[in-house]
Design an enzyme around this catalytic site. Structure first.
Site, mmCIF file in Angstrom:
data_model
loop_
_atom_site.group_PDB
_atom_site.id
_atom_site.type_symbol
_atom_site.label_atom_id
_atom_site.label_comp_id
_atom_site.label_asym_id
_atom_site.label_seq_id
_atom_site.Cartn_x
_atom_site.Cartn_y
_atom_site.Cartn_z
ATOM 1 N N LYS A 1 32.508 -15.860 29.897
ATOM 2 C CA LYS A 1 32.643 -14.823 30.926
ATOM 3 C C LYS A 1 34.090 -14.734 31.416
ATOM 4 O O LYS A 1 34.606 -13.648 31.677
ATOM 5 C CB LYS A 1 31.709 -15.131 32.103
ATOM 6 C CG LYS A 1 30.235 -14.937 31.751
ATOM 7 C CD LYS A 1 29.286 -15.527 32.792
ATOM 8 C CE LYS A 1 27.841 -15.427 32.305
ATOM 9 N NZ LYS A 1 26.871 -16.014 33.228
ATOM 10 N N GLN B 1 26.817 -19.768 38.486
ATOM 11 C CA GLN B 1 26.122 -19.970 37.211
ATOM 12 C C GLN B 1 24.836 -20.758 37.427
ATOM 13 O O GLN B 1 24.857 -21.864 37.957
ATOM 14 C CB GLN B 1 27.055 -20.696 36.220
ATOM 15 C CG GLN B 1 26.458 -20.896 34.844
ATOM 16 C CD GLN B 1 26.198 -19.572 34.102
ATOM 17 O OE1 GLN B 1 27.014 -18.663 34.132
ATOM 18 N NE2 GLN B 1 25.046 -19.471 33.459
ATOM 19 N N ASP C 1 25.983 -10.315 39.605
ATOM 20 C CA ASP C 1 24.822 -10.603 38.758
ATOM 21 C C ASP C 1 23.628 -9.720 39.154
ATOM 22 O O ASP C 1 22.620 -9.685 38.453
ATOM 23 C CB ASP C 1 24.412 -12.078 38.893
ATOM 24 C CG ASP C 1 24.894 -12.913 37.712
ATOM 25 O OD1 ASP C 1 25.249 -12.311 36.674
ATOM 26 O OD2 ASP C 1 24.895 -14.146 37.827
#
Ligand code: NAP
Length: 281
Positions: free
Chosen positions: A50, A94, A117
């Site tokens: 990412k 994460q 997200d």
């Protein structure tokens, strides 16, 4: 092999090109903060990817690594710091966090305007209401891929296997909303006679985490099959779909790797750009 292969790398590249061009036209550099807790090798590799993606499109990557022994309060106070930092447009914690910590609480602490997200209850609530905004990356990536290949969803029968908050449920919501207009069924581990349900699908999405669960008998001839599964097996990465056998039946099919995965990553960049444009306008 009959099925058209839907190449996630090609579609993801087109999204990245768009994001790169948009970022280049801004007066500021959008910032994406990543928070990585503990030493899970898969999580480390995801976050590395990412951060590399962000660099490729001109988004600044701000990275924080915390040891597995960190307390919940320390994680939350880092999120608070990032919420308050004007240079940070997107925050990604994460998941999963190490067992002693609560991932959901960390995600809920993120300023919804920076929730790239799309997993904060505020943004999931907006999704439920049919409002635009920051949406979960995997479902949006799948929609983007269908759109790229001209696969319409209106009036189609879609079956989503899997009902997680990360993939299955938001995708079912998006497929059934006005504009997408599919008729959607959601299957899960308690579904009776899965094959008879999935054989109804014009668009079949497998988001399960069971390698090879979906075989040719689960697929209506000519259907579009989207394989979200990423399963580490002795033979390497495998999807939830038996690729070779299903390719003989399906009309279109995504590979693993190289299908939905690159789309998920690309949509994170797109969400970061969107968060920056919204926050700084
Ligand atoms: P999850 O939270 O574990 O959910 C799995 C879902 O599959 C659950 O709803 C479960 O049903 C259902 N299920 C399990 N066994 C089943 C069976 N035999 N028949 C029918 N349904 C079954 O997983 P997730 O986070 O949604 O992830 C699913 C897969 O996608 C994983 O392999 C994950 O690694 C992958 N993934 C890939 C990406 C990407 O970008 N490519 C992104 C996210 C996830 P119950 O609810 O009844 O337990």
């Amino acid at each position: 092999m009959a099925a058209r292969i839907l190449d996630g790398k090609v579609v993801a590249q087109s999204v990245k090109d768009e994001v790169r061009a948009a970022v280049a036209s801004l007066q500021y550099q959008p910032g994406l903060a990543t928070v990585l807790v503990g030493d899970d090798p898969a999580s480390h590799s995801y976050v590395r990817g990412k951060r590399r993606d962000a660099g490729e499109v001109g988004i600044r990557s701000i990275h924080h690594e915390l040891p597995a022994s960190v307390s919940q309060e320390e994680v939350l106070s880092l999120v608070d710091e990032l919420n308050a930092d004007d240079e940070v447009d997107g925050i990604l914690v994460q998941l999963p966090l190490p067992e002693a910590l609560e991932g959901e609480a960390a995600v809920q602490r993120i300023d919804p305007a920076k929730d790239v997200d799309g997993l904060h209850p505020f943004n999931l609530g907006r999704l439920m209401l049919g409002h635009s905004g920051l949406r979960p990356c995997t479902p949006s990536g799948i929609m983007r891929m269908l759109d790229f290949y001209g696969i319409g969803t209106s009036g189609e029968q879609a079956v989503v296997v899997g009902r997680s908050f990360l993939v299955g449920r938001p995708l079912a919501m998006i497929l059934s909303e006005r504009g997408a207009d599919a008729t959607v069924s959601v299957a899960h581990s308690r579904t009776r006679d899965l094959a008879s349900v999935t054989r109804e699908a014009d668009i079949l999405v497998a988001a399960v985490g069971v390698p090879g669960l979906i075989g040719p008998d689960h697929v209506k001839p000519g259907a579009t099959v989207i394989d979200v599964g990423v399963n580490r097996t002795d033979g390497g990465l495998a999807g939830d779909v038996q690729f070779d056998a299903v390719a003989e039946v399906a009309g279109a099919l995504t590979p693993v790797p190289g299908g939905v995965g690159p789309m998920t990553r690309a949509m994170l960049l797109s969400n970061t750009l969107r968060a920056a444009q919204t926050r700084r306008s």
